[in-house]
Design an enzyme around this catalytic site. Structure first.
Site, PDB file in Angstrom:
ATOM      1  N   THR A   1      70.789  58.455   4.970  1.00 55.96           N
ATOM      2  CA  THR A   1      72.080  58.199   4.314  1.00 55.96           C
ATOM      3  C   THR A   1      71.943  58.163   2.795  1.00 55.96           C
ATOM      4  O   THR A   1      72.837  58.591   2.071  1.00 55.96           O
ATOM      5  CB  THR A   1      72.667  56.873   4.837  1.00 55.96           C
ATOM      6  OG1 THR A   1      72.879  57.015   6.238  1.00 55.96           O
ATOM      7  CG2 THR A   1      73.989  56.526   4.182  1.00 55.96           C
TER       8      THR A   1
ATOM      9  N   SER B   1      67.206  60.106   9.791  1.00 57.57           N
ATOM     10  CA  SER B   1      65.982  59.517  10.347  1.00 57.57           C
ATOM     11  C   SER B   1      65.892  59.536  11.874  1.00 57.57           C
ATOM     12  O   SER B   1      64.788  59.445  12.406  1.00 57.57           O
ATOM     13  CB  SER B   1      65.712  58.136   9.766  1.00 57.57           C
ATOM     14  OG  SER B   1      66.529  57.151  10.322  1.00 57.57           O
TER      15      SER B   1
ATOM     16  N   THR C   1      67.641  54.810   7.384  1.00 55.75           N
ATOM     17  CA  THR C   1      67.325  53.432   7.768  1.00 55.75           C
ATOM     18  C   THR C   1      67.086  53.255   9.274  1.00 55.75           C
ATOM     19  O   THR C   1      66.452  52.287   9.686  1.00 55.75           O
ATOM     20  CB  THR C   1      68.450  52.473   7.321  1.00 55.75           C
ATOM     21  OG1 THR C   1      69.670  52.880   7.944  1.00 55.75           O
ATOM     22  CG2 THR C   1      68.596  52.462   5.819  1.00 55.75           C
ATOM     23  N   ASP C   2      67.590  54.198  10.099  1.00 56.70           N
ATOM     24  CA  ASP C   2      67.489  53.996  11.555  1.00 56.70           C
ATOM     25  C   ASP C   2      66.036  53.863  12.027  1.00 56.70           C
ATOM     26  O   ASP C   2      65.734  53.055  12.903  1.00 56.70           O
ATOM     27  CB  ASP C   2      68.160  55.148  12.315  1.00 56.70           C
ATOM     28  CG  ASP C   2      69.681  55.132  12.179  1.00 56.70           C
ATOM     29  OD1 ASP C   2      70.228  54.141  11.655  1.00 56.70           O
ATOM     30  OD2 ASP C   2      70.318  56.116  12.600  1.00 56.70           O
TER      31      ASP C   2
HETATM   32  N1  ASP Z   1      71.684  57.346  10.480  1.00 62.06           N
HETATM   33  C1  ASP Z   1      71.131  57.241   9.146  1.00 62.06           C
HETATM   34  C2  ASP Z   1      69.667  57.653   9.149  1.00 62.06           C
HETATM   35  O1  ASP Z   1      68.848  56.877   9.583  1.00 62.06           O
HETATM   36  C3  ASP Z   1      71.269  55.850   8.684  1.00 62.06           C
HETATM   37  C4  ASP Z   1      70.767  55.583   7.297  1.00 62.06           C
HETATM   38  O2  ASP Z   1      70.039  56.310   6.670  1.00 62.06           O
HETATM   39  O3  ASP Z   1      71.121  54.498   6.837  1.00 62.06           O
HETATM   40  O4  ASP Z   1      69.355  58.721   8.700  1.00 62.06           O
END
Ligand code: ASP
Length: 324
Positions: free
Chosen positions: A13, A56, A89-90
């Protein structure tokens, strides 16, 4: 003198845009973090790498290994004082922990990400990125293993986990808390982490699934796994490390094949211990040869078992490896 910071943008993200018409958040041709990085050269000398731009959930241990190899190659080629990795973040905690297991270096290594994409109001990515560069430039951040910096907090790769689907304070270290904070005036550490045992991994070849236990769980999936040539298994067990008796037939089928089974707790605080003596209780599972893990969550225990198996460790060594 300015420090040389290796920056590795991997996607997530933090590198995405929100489509104002549809609300869909997705990657675009140009990574906004690469654009921002070039403007930040005043604080440190940033050496920027962008090996891929992936959400991710698309990251696998192979990409994690690639990041590790980039870091080692760059350190060999030039003077690097710290590393900052931007990541979705995932699965950020998994990449952070796998790097922690694999990287045998003393310079600061920091992972960061964002909960809001680059053109959303309140974009947290740039702030997290700048905080991470500040941590990576701090002498005290050396020798602390891989760190995760978001929302002005510094966490260890071993303890941090994503706890909220959308809130910017999602990264927490249950039971232990962060080891430091980032303020306007400085980077302050208040805890010293215990060093992680390192593994020598050069390729990803093993298959280690992760299962979650529940009330009434039976042996169906365990029996299926015993037919599928897996190399190891991690189960998020109940409480202090117990399983329903109806799983035992499947557990025994895997144990007979000499497949290492590691259990963690599905509780997010505390460690597993062989306390209960009933059928499927911890004492019974230990007698069957199940390995109890010391506080890791399921996804991290899975990576540790993968690393140990890739290094050629045998089932008999797992108790010692997972106790530390
Ligand atoms: N779905 C996103 C990812 O992990 C969430 C993020 O980056 O916060 O790529």
């Amino acid at each position: 003198m300015k420090k040389n910071i290796l920056v590795i943008h991997t996607g997530g993200t933090i590198s995405m845009f929100e489509d104002q018409a549809t609300g869909a958040v997705k990657p675009s041709e140009q990574n906004p973090m690469t654009m921002a990085s070039t403007q930040l050269q005043e604080d440190a000398c940033l050496i920027i790498e962008e090996p891929f731009n992936l959400p991710s959930p698309h990251i696998t241990p192979n990409e994690m290994l690639r990041i590790k190899n980039i870091i080692e190659e760059k350190i060999e080629q030039t003077q690097i004082d710290g590393v900052v990795i931007t990541h979705g973040t995932d699965t950020l905690e998994e990449t952070a922990y796998f790097l922690d297991l694999l990287l045998n270096i003393t310079i600061p290594v920091v992972l960061t990400g964002a909960m809001r994409s680059s053109n959303e109001i309140g974009f947290d990515g740039l702030h997290n990125f700048i905080s991470s560069i500040r941590v990576a430039c701090t002498d005290e951040a050396a020798n602390k293993g891989v760190l995760v910096v978001l929302n002005d907090e510094i966490h260890t790769a071993q303890n941090v986990t994503k706890t909220h689907t959308s809130n910017v304070s999602t990264f927490q270290s249950p039971q232990f808390g962060p080891i430091g904070i980032v303020t306007k005036q400085g980077v302050i550490f208040h805890h010293q982490p215990i060093a992680t045992k390192k593994f020598n991994v050069t390729s990803i070849t093993k298959n280690v699934p992760l299962l979650k236990a529940h009330a009434g769980m039976d042996s169906l999936l365990l029996q299926a796994l015993s037919q599928l040539n897996i190399d190891g298994l991690v189960i998020e067990a109940l409480g202090q490390g117990n399983l329903p008796p109806s799983t035992l037939a499947g557990i025994k089928a895997l144990i007979e094949q000499n497949i290492p089974i590691v259990i963690v707790s599905r509780c997010f605080n505390g460690i597993t211990q062989d306390v209960y003596g009933y059928e499927g209780g911890g004492k019974h599972l230990k007698e069957l040869g199940i390995v109890f893990s010391n506080g890791l969550n399921g996804q991290k225990a899975r990576l540790k078992l993968l690393a140990a198996l890739e290094e050629g460790r045998k089932k008999e060594e797992m108790n010692t490896l997972f106790h530390a």
